[in-house]
Design a protein around this motif. Structure first.
Motif, PDB file in Angstrom:
ATOM      1  N   ARG A  53       0.832  -1.210   0.000  1.00 50.49           N
ATOM      2  CA  ARG A  53       0.000   0.000   0.000  1.00 50.49           C
ATOM      3  C   ARG A  53       0.868   1.262   0.000  1.00 50.49           C
ATOM      4  O   ARG A  53       1.933   1.292   0.593  1.00 50.49           O
ATOM      5  CB  ARG A  53      -0.935  -0.001   1.221  1.00 50.49           C
ATOM      6  CG  ARG A  53      -2.045  -1.016   1.044  1.00 50.49           C
ATOM      7  CD  ARG A  53      -2.776  -1.340   2.314  1.00 50.49           C
ATOM      8  NE  ARG A  53      -3.645  -2.478   2.045  1.00 50.49           N
ATOM      9  CZ  ARG A  53      -4.923  -2.388   1.676  1.00 50.49           C
ATOM     10  NH1 ARG A  53      -5.509  -1.204   1.618  1.00 50.49           N
ATOM     11  NH2 ARG A  53      -5.621  -3.466   1.403  1.00 50.49           N
ATOM     12  N   HIS A  54       0.347   2.301  -0.631  1.00 45.90           N
ATOM     13  CA  HIS A  54       1.138   3.528  -0.804  1.00 45.90           C
ATOM     14  C   HIS A  54       1.456   4.210   0.525  1.00 45.90           C
ATOM     15  O   HIS A  54       2.460   4.914   0.644  1.00 45.90           O
ATOM     16  CB  HIS A  54       0.405   4.492  -1.746  1.00 45.90           C
ATOM     17  CG  HIS A  54       0.213   3.934  -3.124  1.00 45.90           C
ATOM     18  ND1 HIS A  54       1.261   3.476  -3.889  1.00 45.90           N
ATOM     19  CD2 HIS A  54      -0.908   3.727  -3.865  1.00 45.90           C
ATOM     20  CE1 HIS A  54       0.797   3.024  -5.052  1.00 45.90           C
ATOM     21  NE2 HIS A  54      -0.512   3.153  -5.049  1.00 45.90           N
ATOM     22  N   THR A 101      -0.377  -3.451   7.321  1.00 50.74           N
ATOM     23  CA  THR A 101      -1.150  -3.991   6.206  1.00 50.74           C
ATOM     24  C   THR A 101      -2.624  -3.639   6.326  1.00 50.74           C
ATOM     25  O   THR A 101      -3.168  -3.588   7.431  1.00 50.74           O
ATOM     26  CB  THR A 101      -1.004  -5.523   6.107  1.00 50.74           C
ATOM     27  OG1 THR A 101      -1.864  -6.020   5.073  1.00 50.74           O
ATOM     28  CG2 THR A 101      -1.358  -6.219   7.418  1.00 50.74           C
ATOM     29  N   PRO A 107      -8.100   0.324  -0.980  1.00 51.97           N
ATOM     30  CA  PRO A 107      -6.775   0.975  -0.991  1.00 51.97           C
ATOM     31  C   PRO A 107      -6.585   2.081   0.050  1.00 51.97           C
ATOM     32  O   PRO A 107      -5.461   2.344   0.455  1.00 51.97           O
ATOM     33  CB  PRO A 107      -6.676   1.558  -2.406  1.00 51.97           C
ATOM     34  CG  PRO A 107      -7.583   0.724  -3.235  1.00 51.97           C
ATOM     35  CD  PRO A 107      -8.714   0.330  -2.335  1.00 51.97           C
ATOM     36  N   ASN A 110      -5.461   1.023   5.926  1.00 56.89           N
ATOM     37  CA  ASN A 110      -4.234   0.353   6.321  1.00 56.89           C
ATOM     38  C   ASN A 110      -4.399  -0.070   7.776  1.00 56.89           C
ATOM     39  O   ASN A 110      -5.426   0.225   8.393  1.00 56.89           O
ATOM     40  CB  ASN A 110      -2.988   1.239   6.116  1.00 56.89           C
ATOM     41  CG  ASN A 110      -1.764   0.411   5.733  1.00 56.89           C
ATOM     42  OD1 ASN A 110      -1.646  -0.752   6.122  1.00 56.89           O
ATOM     43  ND2 ASN A 110      -0.864   1.008   4.985  1.00 56.89           N
ATOM     44  N   GLY A 203      -0.479  -0.678  -4.958  1.00 58.35           N
ATOM     45  CA  GLY A 203      -1.431  -0.428  -3.878  1.00 58.35           C
ATOM     46  C   GLY A 203      -2.767   0.131  -4.300  1.00 58.35           C
ATOM     47  O   GLY A 203      -3.692   0.224  -3.481  1.00 58.35           O
TER      48      GLY A 203
END
Length: 459
Positions: A53-54, A101, A107, A110, A203
């Motif tokens: 993920r970004h 994660t 997206p 997190n 991501g």
């Protein structure tokens, strides 16, 4: 003080929306909290890793800063699958790790999965992290920071003990999740011919969502199998701890049926062992385990709860309907979709026709996971609490309330439970016949509408 949203501290991880209730400041505070607990437990170092993920790199930096500020050392293994971070904790002998994660969430989510001194944090221990932050009960120190790669050690370990009887021709669909960087390499090293689909880590997940529990996310894999000479399709979720399986004929082998194959294999070497599965699993799985000389044990959904039960019972295998499979026999007991894929290939390599073996595993008419969407976080728990109060199933053979409400009928089961990751109620049904399935669904609809007659029910 930074605004701290209690609702991100969930039953078995921390999970939130990036920039809203999960920020770099919040992640740093979590680092301080878990670092302080590490000091109290005599833990000297914590492994940290992140998925694709970004928001991962910034969160990793914030997490490391928080942990180091307590005097606990940080070993950063970089962008890896969640099970590789768990593996690193064993391999580097810290037995403590934090994985950044969002798993299978969209997206903009997190989160953090945490393990300390060999125990996965869940329930009250996650709430204790929140309380420590609120009370600012942190120790201070100056921990070190280092980076290392555990990729070779992880792959070498698996290749060292998984033996395929013949090479298979497979397709791997990683859904642009982090497993794409590792799973194809592993399967090629095991001797397989591998066609890669969406294995570039991105991501934004531009092709389809990396959640193999949902049939719509396996359509591309089914089409690829139909138009190639590949024998089998493997799919992974966003952080590589869950496995999806599709046969050459396009049939999805859901994890409770995967568990049948794994259980039969393990029980040959470990007769009489307990095999653990979650409340969402098929009623046929318990019978299968008994028929193969094992002891079935149904338990709560959630990777932390499963790992704790695995440790408590000494069982060699546990698994969830969502795709988390935990091998304790020949592995470490954490959920690892990539490793589960290797174990599956090992079993299937003894057969000329993997599709025949998989398609012939017992099954009944059933639904995939269905969801009732709730307006706000927490509403799903209130709905289930009310259902447990008012539901009346006089025809039930057994009522199971270890995780929501599962009603066992003579000819199937129905389940409603609150998700611990998103504001939804998870529903699943199974019937020995199509008519039984329809009847069980209708009965659950009746009881759920008693709780709230405005519910939108998609079954």
């Amino acid at each position: 003080m930074t605004t701290l949203a209690r609702e991100i501290f969930k039953a078995y991880d921390i999970r939130g929306i990036v920039g809203k209730n999960l920020t770099e400041e919040v992640v740093e505070l979590v680092g301080q909290s878990i670092g302080t607990e590490a000091v109290e437990k005599g833990v000297k170092a914590i492994v940290i890793g992140r998925d694709g993920r970004h928001s991962g790199p910034a969160f990793a930096k914030a997490l490391a800063k928080g942990i180091q500020s307590t005097g606990t050392n940080v070993i950063d293994v970089g962008c890896v699958a969640t099970p590789m971070t768990y593996f690193a904790a064993h391999h580097l002998k810290t037995y403590s790790a934090v994985m950044i994660t969002g798993s299978h969430n969209p997206p903009d989510y997190n989160g953090l999965k945490m393990m300390l001194a060999g125990e996965t944090l869940a329930g009250e221990r996650i709430q204790a992290l929140y309380e420590r932050i609120v009370n600012k009960g942190f120790v201070t120190g100056n921990g070190s920071y280092e980076t290392t790669s555990i990729t070779d050690a992880y792959l070498d370990n698996i290749v060292g003990h998984i033996q395929l009887k013949r090479p298979l021709n497979i397709i791997v669909d990683a859904g642009n999740g982090v497993a794409g960087a590792f799973a194809p390499t592993l399967f090629k090293r095991l001797g397989c011919t591998v066609t890669e689909m969406f294995c570039e880590v991105d991501g934004n997940f531009p092709n389809h969502h990396p959640d193999p529990a949902k049939p719509e996310n396996l359509v591309d894999l089914k089409n690829a199998l139909a138009n190639s000479d590949a024998e089998l399709g493997l799919a992974f979720d966003g952080d590589g701890d869950r496995l999806g399986v599709v046969t050459k004929s396009g049939e999805i082998i859901y994890p409770d049926r995967q568990m049948m194959l794994f259980a039969a294999d393990i029980l040959e070497r470990n007769p009489g062992s307990e095999i653990i599965f979650d409340v969402k699993s098929s009623g046929l799985l318990g019978k299968w385990i008994k028929d193969h000389g094992g002891k079935p044990l149904m338990w709560r959904t959630g990777h932390s709860f499963m790992k704790a039960k695995l440790k408590e019972t000494g069982a060699p295998l546990a698994g969830e309907m969502s795709g988390h499979i935990f091998f304790k026999e020949r592995w470490f007991g954490f959920d690892d979709g990539i490793y589960a894929g290797a174990r599956l290939l090992e079993i299937l390599s003894a057969h000329a026709n993997p599709t025949e073996i998989l398609n012939n595993l017992p099954q009944c008419p059933s639904t995939p996971e269905l969801h009732i969407d709730c307006k706000a976080e927490g509403e799903q728990h209130a709905l289930i609490a009310k259902l447990l109060e008012v539901a009346d199933f006089p025809e039930a053979v057994e009522t199971i309330s270890i995780d929501g409400l599962r009603i066992e009928f003579e000819d199937g089961f129905g389940l409603a439970r609150a998700s611990n990751t998103t504001p939804v109620v998870v529903i699943r049904f199974e019937g020995h016949t199509e008519a039984a399935l329809q009847r069980i669904q209708a009965r659950f609809k009746e009881e759920l509408l008693k709780v709230d007659n405005s519910l939108t029910l998609n079954f």
